[in-house]
Each structure stands twice: as C-alpha cells, then as structure tokens.
Design a protein around this motif. Structure first.
Motif: not given
Length: 237
Positions: A28-37, A91-101, A230-237
């Motif tokens: 019942s949970i978005n599959p991406r959310q289940r891997l959000a860890w 799409e878990l490849d969030k852009s961060l500044k090096f110091t933030e990472a 995770i806000e956005q849903e998975l979409k078919a490519k």
C-alpha cells in the motif's frame, strides 16, 4: 563450529522479523518510499568494498579458509557500483553541495550506518580466518533477508518504469549466494572444526555483537524511510 553456524541461523530468523521488512513488504506504500532508506545506508554500502579489500582479504596465504575468503572478497567488493546506478534510476540521486553531502554522511541520522562499518573493521582487523568467516556469514545472512525483500520491490519498480534495478533486484540477490559455507565442500570442513570452549564462547559473542549492530543499523533505515517522504510517483519510461 556447527554450533556457531546454528546460532547465526537462529539470529537470522529473528532479524527477518524486524519492522523494516514489514514496511518494505507493505504494497500500500509507494515502492520508491519503501526504498527511501537507501541514502541512509550509503556509508555502509560504499565502505563494504573496502572492508573486503583491506580487512577480509589477506594475500598471499597458505591457509585454505583464507584462500576461500579471498575469492569471496573479489566477488563482493564492487557491488556499490550497482547501488549508485539504482539511486539514479529511482530518482533518489538528490543534488547536494559537497559540504551538505559530507554533513549528511556524518550526521546523527546515519550514525548507525557508520558505527556498523567501524565495528566490522574492528572485528576483522587482525582476525583469524575463522573469525573472518563468522563476519562474512553474519553479513551474508542479514544481506539475504534485505536483498530478498528489496528484490521484490525492484520487480514492482521495473513493471512501472520498464527500467531494471541492479542492487535492489534479483540480479544482486543471485550473486549474494556467496556464503563461505555455500562453497563446495567447505560447509562440512567448517562444521568439522573443533573449537575450544573459550574460542567457541568468543565466537558466540562475536555473532551476537554483529547482529546487534546490524539490527541498530536496520532500525535506523526504517526511521529514515518513515521520516523522509518521497513526493513524486514512479512513472513509466
């Protein structure tokens, strides 16, 4: 040694009951959310190759068990590449500044991931081949539970996006058959090893301590997944 292997199996079954795996199996949970860890596990996953290269591997060797360990390390030291690929595809490849990472990787949120690495280094530095084998068997036991659960999510994601995962997929699970004890003939060799009472008690303590830190790490992953939506849903490519 047979008693040590039995204790690992017992702890593996208990580990499989941790709440994270119920969360990951909840469709019942978005599959991406289940891997959000996944980002929370990065410190451990990215260091796993170095554990194999610099702590488990010992070359040259004349010890037959260490030789099998060495072979195992070459099979396990590059899986982080698949992890990076999946982060992009999920799409878990969030852009961060090096110091933030850097702040994230050494933050309170990821302290159990770091602690797991440090304990694995501690227990494998200057370890005997038998002790290293125990570390590998515990790591493989926990990994089998994690990857068998994650692989099912990977199938769901592939059906939606038409893009296969590698790390969170059967692809990874199929190469995680790398228990030292799954190597032809070695299981009987290990079971036939006679340990002194002192050595056996030390081995039991090692197994329990390792499962403790893996459990802390796994519980941290659940907290991260539940608190980072995770806000956005998975979409078919």
């Amino acid at each position: 040694m047979q008693q040590v292997l039995a204790l690992i199996e017992k702890n593996k079954q208990e580990y499989a009951q941790l709440p994270l795996f119920n969360f990951m199996q909840n469709k019942s949970i978005n599959p991406r959310q289940r891997l959000a860890w996944a980002p929370c596990a990065a410190h451990f996953i990215m260091n796993f190759g170095e554990l194999n290269k610099y702590f488990l591997r010992a070359e040259p060797t004349t010890d037959p068990i260490q030789a099998l360990i060495n072979k195992h390390t070459y099979e396990d030291d590059h899986h982080w590449l698949w992890f990076l690929e999946d982060l992009k595809n999920l799409e878990l490849d969030k852009s961060l500044k090096f110091t933030e990472a850097l702040k994230f990787l050494w933050s309170e949120e990821t302290k159990s991931s770091r602690w797991l690495n440090y304990q694995l280094y501690r227990y494998t530095s200057q370890a005997t081949p038998i002790q290293k084998t125990i570390v590998i068997e515990v790591t493989e036991a926990t990994g089998n539970i994690m990857f068998s659960t994650a692989a099912e999510i990977g199938k769901e994601i592939k059906e939606i996006t038409r893009k296969p995962c590698k790390y969170f997929a059967d692809f990874h699970l199929n190469v995680e058959t790398g228990h030292i004890t799954s190597t032809s003939g070695i299981e009987q060799v290990l079971q036939d090893i006679q340990l002194s009472e002192e050595t056996r008690q030390e081995a039991f303590a090692l197994v329990e301590n390792l499962f403790t830190v893996f459990t802390q790490f796994t519980n941290e992953l659940l907290v991260y997944a539940e608190t980072h939506k995770i806000e956005q849903e998975l979409k078919a490519k």
